[in-house]
Design a protein around this motif. Sequence first.
Motif, mmCIF file in Angstrom:
data_model
loop_
_atom_site.group_PDB
_atom_site.id
_atom_site.type_symbol
_atom_site.label_atom_id
_atom_site.label_comp_id
_atom_site.label_asym_id
_atom_site.label_seq_id
_atom_site.Cartn_x
_atom_site.Cartn_y
_atom_site.Cartn_z
ATOM 1 N N ILE A 31 56.271 42.340 78.817
ATOM 2 C CA ILE A 31 57.611 42.348 79.407
ATOM 3 C C ILE A 31 57.863 43.660 80.140
ATOM 4 N N ASP A 32 57.525 44.773 79.489
ATOM 5 C CA ASP A 32 57.727 46.085 80.115
ATOM 6 C C ASP A 32 56.929 46.223 81.412
ATOM 7 N N SER A 33 55.680 45.748 81.421
ATOM 8 C CA SER A 33 54.864 45.878 82.631
ATOM 9 C C SER A 33 55.383 44.986 83.753
ATOM 10 N N LEU A 34 55.855 43.789 83.427
ATOM 11 C CA LEU A 34 56.434 42.904 84.449
ATOM 12 C C LEU A 34 57.706 43.511 85.034
ATOM 13 N N GLN A 35 58.503 44.090 84.163
ATOM 14 C CA GLN A 35 59.761 44.683 84.607
ATOM 15 C C GLN A 35 59.507 45.876 85.520
ATOM 16 N N LYS A 36 58.514 46.692 85.197
ATOM 17 C CA LYS A 36 58.181 47.857 86.018
ATOM 18 C C LYS A 36 57.609 47.442 87.373
ATOM 19 N N ALA A 37 56.843 46.361 87.395
ATOM 20 C CA ALA A 37 56.193 45.921 88.627
ATOM 21 C C ALA A 37 57.206 45.505 89.695
ATOM 22 N N ASP A 38 58.202 44.733 89.304
ATOM 23 C CA ASP A 38 59.193 44.237 90.269
ATOM 24 C C ASP A 38 60.406 43.753 89.491
ATOM 25 N N GLU A 39 61.395 44.622 89.342
ATOM 26 C CA GLU A 39 62.542 44.308 88.491
ATOM 27 C C GLU A 39 63.331 43.096 88.982
ATOM 28 N N LYS A 40 63.463 42.947 90.292
ATOM 29 C CA LYS A 40 64.220 41.805 90.815
ATOM 30 C C LYS A 40 63.490 40.488 90.514
ATOM 31 N N ALA A 41 62.192 40.448 90.789
ATOM 32 C CA ALA A 41 61.407 39.244 90.507
ATOM 33 C C ALA A 41 61.388 38.963 89.010
ATOM 34 N N TYR A 42 61.271 40.018 88.228
ATOM 35 C CA TYR A 42 61.269 39.885 86.771
ATOM 36 C C TYR A 42 62.567 39.228 86.306
ATOM 37 N N SER A 43 63.690 39.672 86.846
ATOM 38 C CA SER A 43 64.984 39.115 86.449
ATOM 39 C C SER A 43 65.081 37.630 86.783
ATOM 40 N N ILE A 44 64.549 37.241 87.927
ATOM 41 C CA ILE A 44 64.580 35.833 88.344
ATOM 42 C C ILE A 44 63.696 34.991 87.424
ATOM 43 N N VAL A 45 62.473 35.470 87.187
ATOM 44 C CA VAL A 45 61.544 34.752 86.312
ATOM 45 C C VAL A 45 62.123 34.642 84.907
ATOM 46 N N LEU A 46 62.665 35.726 84.426
ATOM 47 C CA LEU A 46 63.261 35.759 83.092
ATOM 48 C C LEU A 46 64.409 34.765 82.981
ATOM 49 N N ASP A 47 65.286 34.775 83.962
ATOM 50 C CA ASP A 47 66.444 33.886 83.956
ATOM 51 C C ASP A 47 65.999 32.427 83.954
ATOM 52 N N ASP A 48 65.050 32.095 84.826
ATOM 53 C CA ASP A 48 64.548 30.713 84.893
ATOM 54 C C ASP A 48 63.896 30.299 83.575
ATOM 55 N N ASN A 49 63.029 31.166 83.046
ATOM 56 C CA ASN A 49 62.351 30.842 81.783
ATOM 57 C C ASN A 49 63.340 30.643 80.654
ATOM 58 N N MET A 50 64.306 31.538 80.532
ATOM 59 C CA MET A 50 65.267 31.428 79.440
ATOM 60 C C MET A 50 66.123 30.165 79.575
ATOM 61 N N TYR A 51 66.465 29.786 80.804
ATOM 62 C CA TYR A 51 67.239 28.571 81.038
ATOM 63 C C TYR A 51 66.477 27.345 80.534
ATOM 64 N N TYR A 52 65.235 27.197 80.997
ATOM 65 C CA TYR A 52 64.452 26.020 80.617
ATOM 66 C C TYR A 52 64.053 26.038 79.142
ATOM 67 N N LEU A 53 63.757 27.206 78.609
ATOM 68 C CA LEU A 53 63.450 27.300 77.182
ATOM 69 C C LEU A 53 64.676 26.928 76.346
ATOM 70 N N GLY A 54 65.848 27.335 76.813
ATOM 71 C CA GLY A 54 67.092 26.984 76.117
ATOM 72 C C GLY A 54 67.344 25.485 76.120
ATOM 73 N N LEU A 55 67.133 24.837 77.266
ATOM 74 C CA LEU A 55 67.287 23.378 77.342
ATOM 75 C C LEU A 55 66.299 22.679 76.410
ATOM 76 N N THR A 56 65.066 23.161 76.415
ATOM 77 C CA THR A 56 64.030 22.564 75.567
ATOM 78 C C THR A 56 64.378 22.719 74.096
ATOM 79 N N ARG A 57 64.811 23.918 73.706
ATOM 80 C CA ARG A 57 65.184 24.171 72.310
ATOM 81 C C ARG A 57 66.354 23.268 71.904
ATOM 82 N N GLY A 58 67.332 23.129 72.769
ATOM 83 C CA GLY A 58 68.479 22.268 72.465
ATOM 84 C C GLY A 58 68.067 20.830 72.237
ATOM 85 N N TYR A 59 67.158 20.336 73.073
ATOM 86 C CA TYR A 59 66.694 18.953 72.914
ATOM 87 C C TYR A 59 65.899 18.795 71.614
#
Length: 137
Positions: A45-73
Motif C-alpha cells: 500500500i505504501d509503495s503504491l501510494q508513493k508511486a502515484d497518489e492520485k491513481a492510488y486513491s482511484i484504485v483504492l476507492d474502486d476496490n473498496m466499493y466493489y469489496l464492500g458490495l461483495t461483502r454485503g452480498y
Amino acid sequence: MKKIICTLFLINLFISSCISEQNTSQDEVINTPYAIFIMPTQKVIDSLQKADEKAYSIVLDDNMYYLGLTRGYLDSLQIPVLDTIAEGNLKFQNSKNEAFELDLSQNAWQVILFNGTDEPIKINVTDSEIEIKKYMK
C-alpha cells in the motif's frame, strides 16, 4: 479531498483489522464454506501510494466499493468471511479429501470463494453476485 481522506482512513483501518485478526496459521486447513478477502500488505500500500497518489486513491476507492458490495452480498447469504493480508499461504481441504494451497502474496485485492466441495476460486468483484450464486450453491 474529504472523500479521499475518508477512503484512506477506512482502508488503513481495514488493513489494520486484517493484520490483527488474521487467525490462520500455516498448519490450519479451511474445510468448510468461506469467502476470503485478501488485502495487500502495508508495504505494498505504501509503495503504491508513493508511486502515484492520485491513481492510488482511484484504485483504492474502486476496490473498496466493489469489496464492500461483495461483502454485503456474502453477509446476506450468511457465508462466513475471513479477512487476511497477502502474506503466507492458505490451505483448503474439500469434502472429497482433496487438498489445495493458495499463495496469498500473489492475490492482493482478491476475494476467494470456497464451497467445501470444489477447488477454491477467485472471483471478479465487479460481478460478484453472479459468481457467488453460481459457485456457492
